[in-house]
Design a protein around this motif. Sequence first.
Motif, short mmCIF file in Angstrom:
data_model
loop_
_atom_site.label_atom_id
_atom_site.label_comp_id
_atom_site.label_asym_id
_atom_site.label_seq_id
_atom_site.Cartn_x
_atom_site.Cartn_y
_atom_site.Cartn_z
N MET A 83 0.85 -1.20 0.00
CA MET A 83 0.00 0.00 0.00
C MET A 83 0.89 1.25 0.00
SD MET A 83 -2.90 1.47 -0.04
CE MET A 83 -4.33 0.58 0.52
N PRO A 84 0.80 2.08 -1.05
CA PRO A 84 1.66 3.27 -1.08
C PRO A 84 1.23 4.30 -0.04
CG PRO A 84 0.56 2.89 -3.20
CD PRO A 84 -0.07 1.99 -2.21
N ASP A 85 2.18 5.16 0.31
CA ASP A 85 1.90 6.30 1.16
C ASP A 85 1.12 7.30 0.32
OD1 ASP A 85 2.45 6.89 3.69
OD2 ASP A 85 4.53 7.51 3.37
N LEU A 86 -0.09 7.65 0.74
CA LEU A 86 -0.90 8.55 -0.10
C LEU A 86 -1.18 9.85 0.65
CD1 LEU A 86 -3.55 5.95 -1.35
CD2 LEU A 86 -1.57 6.82 -2.61
N SER A 87 -1.52 10.89 -0.09
CA SER A 87 -2.01 12.11 0.57
C SER A 87 -3.40 11.78 1.13
CB SER A 87 -2.11 13.26 -0.44
OG SER A 87 -3.15 12.98 -1.36
N SER A 88 -3.87 12.61 2.08
CA SER A 88 -5.17 12.29 2.68
C SER A 88 -6.28 12.35 1.62
CB SER A 88 -5.47 13.19 3.87
OG SER A 88 -5.32 14.52 3.48
N GLU A 89 -6.11 13.27 0.66
CA GLU A 89 -7.12 13.38 -0.41
C GLU A 89 -7.15 12.11 -1.27
OE1 GLU A 89 -6.51 16.57 -3.28
OE2 GLU A 89 -7.31 17.93 -1.75
N GLU A 90 -5.97 11.62 -1.63
CA GLU A 90 -5.90 10.42 -2.45
C GLU A 90 -6.47 9.22 -1.69
OE1 GLU A 90 -1.86 11.67 -4.94
OE2 GLU A 90 -1.71 10.45 -3.13
N PHE A 91 -6.17 9.15 -0.41
CA PHE A 91 -6.68 8.02 0.36
C PHE A 91 -8.21 8.05 0.44
CE2 PHE A 91 -7.58 5.27 3.96
CZ PHE A 91 -6.88 4.15 3.56
N GLU A 92 -8.74 9.26 0.57
CA GLU A 92 -10.21 9.40 0.58
C GLU A 92 -10.81 8.92 -0.75
OE1 GLU A 92 -11.93 13.33 1.47
OE2 GLU A 92 -10.71 13.20 3.30
N GLU A 93 -10.14 9.31 -1.85
CA GLU A 93 -10.61 8.86 -3.18
C GLU A 93 -10.55 7.34 -3.29
OE1 GLU A 93 -8.84 10.62 -6.75
OE2 GLU A 93 -8.36 12.37 -5.55
N LEU A 94 -9.50 6.76 -2.74
CA LEU A 94 -9.35 5.30 -2.81
C LEU A 94 -10.46 4.62 -2.00
CD1 LEU A 94 -7.66 2.89 -3.80
CD2 LEU A 94 -6.28 3.10 -1.73
N GLU A 95 -10.76 5.20 -0.85
CA GLU A 95 -11.83 4.64 -0.02
C GLU A 95 -13.17 4.71 -0.76
OE1 GLU A 95 -11.37 6.34 3.95
OE2 GLU A 95 -12.90 4.91 4.60
N LYS A 96 -13.41 5.83 -1.45
CA LYS A 96 -14.65 5.99 -2.22
C LYS A 96 -14.72 4.93 -3.31
CE LYS A 96 -15.64 10.88 -2.03
NZ LYS A 96 -15.23 12.10 -2.69
N SER A 97 -13.59 4.72 -3.98
CA SER A 97 -13.53 3.72 -5.06
C SER A 97 -13.85 2.34 -4.48
CB SER A 97 -12.12 3.76 -5.67
OG SER A 97 -12.04 2.94 -6.79
N ALA A 98 -13.28 2.05 -3.32
CA ALA A 98 -13.50 0.76 -2.65
C ALA A 98 -14.99 0.59 -2.31
CB ALA A 98 -12.65 0.67 -1.40
#
Length: 310
Positions: free
Chosen positions: A283-298
């Motif tokens: 799991m890459p280190d992501l910015s908080s915005e990117e992590f939020e986007e990933l969570e939405k995608s999930a």
Amino acid sequence: MKVGIVGAGMVGSSAGYALAVMGLASTVVLVDHNHDLAVAQAEDIAHAVPFMSSTIVEAADYDGLVGAKVVILAAGVSQKPGETRLALLERNAAVFKDVVGKVLSVAPEAILLIASNPVDIMTQITQRISGLPAGRVIGSGTILDTARFRSLLGRHLGISPQSVHAYVLGEHGDSEVLAWSNAKVGSLSLAEIAAQVGSPITRDVRARIDDGVRNAAYKIIKGKGATYYGIGAGLARIVKAIARDQHDVLTVSCVMPEVGGVRDVALSIPRVIGVDGISADLMPDLSSEEFEELEKSAQLLKDSVESIAL
Ligand code: ADP
């Protein structure tokens, strides 16, 4: 190594062609419920082989898959006029129920490599149907999106894509996430390298690359109706990591226990791939915005999977 391909349509046959010309398999076996199609594709691909490798390419029924180390699942049905996305998904899930059972009855040790779309959902369905460990059910996921991201970044910076390390995560589809904050060239951050080579990543450059990655498939489909060469080569690249036990880092889809607050969902992150399938998730280190986007995608993927009656 024997590689099986179920579904000898455009994607399956392109994967077979890429495997054969790259000489990555000793034998490629094509299976399709339209047997005449499988025979024709196998013969056509076999005609290319003498110019490039010594792979045997043949068409067979399921019993031809005995001993296959990897089986690519590229079977599917296309949307009927007026059919909803959910109804199509359910018909494809039914195809996979039939196919996965038949494959495992003859090749119980095989790694399953899923190519049919929507690939993340088909990967999760296959894992459920098969009951195999998650690391043996691999979806092609964002392998192509990541390749495109690296090549567009490389082109902008004047650097080989092989030296660009950047990943597309999440769904292979509209909600995918380009992990800009984590991109590296050699060992330098994107900002450092962009300054050093004098090619800044402006807002416009970023928007152009984002569009080039996200909308590549739509543009190809508009022009020629389908995409298959790219994914065929991407599937062959995954097989190469398995066949040569390379422990390569590739972004592929696989069921993972949790992404943020979403449990038990298949999506892409970088993963280590070798002879036993996936051996580690990175799991890459992501910015908080990117992590939020990933969570939405999930969450979006999870909602789709839950809506299918299996
Ligand atoms: P794509 O562009 O995704 O490759 P195609 O329609 O060209 O789509 O190919 C899908 C292939 O899957 C077809 O050749 C079809 O005959 C095959 N197929 C569909 N259902 C089954 C099934 N139950 N078993 C085996 N093959 C199947």
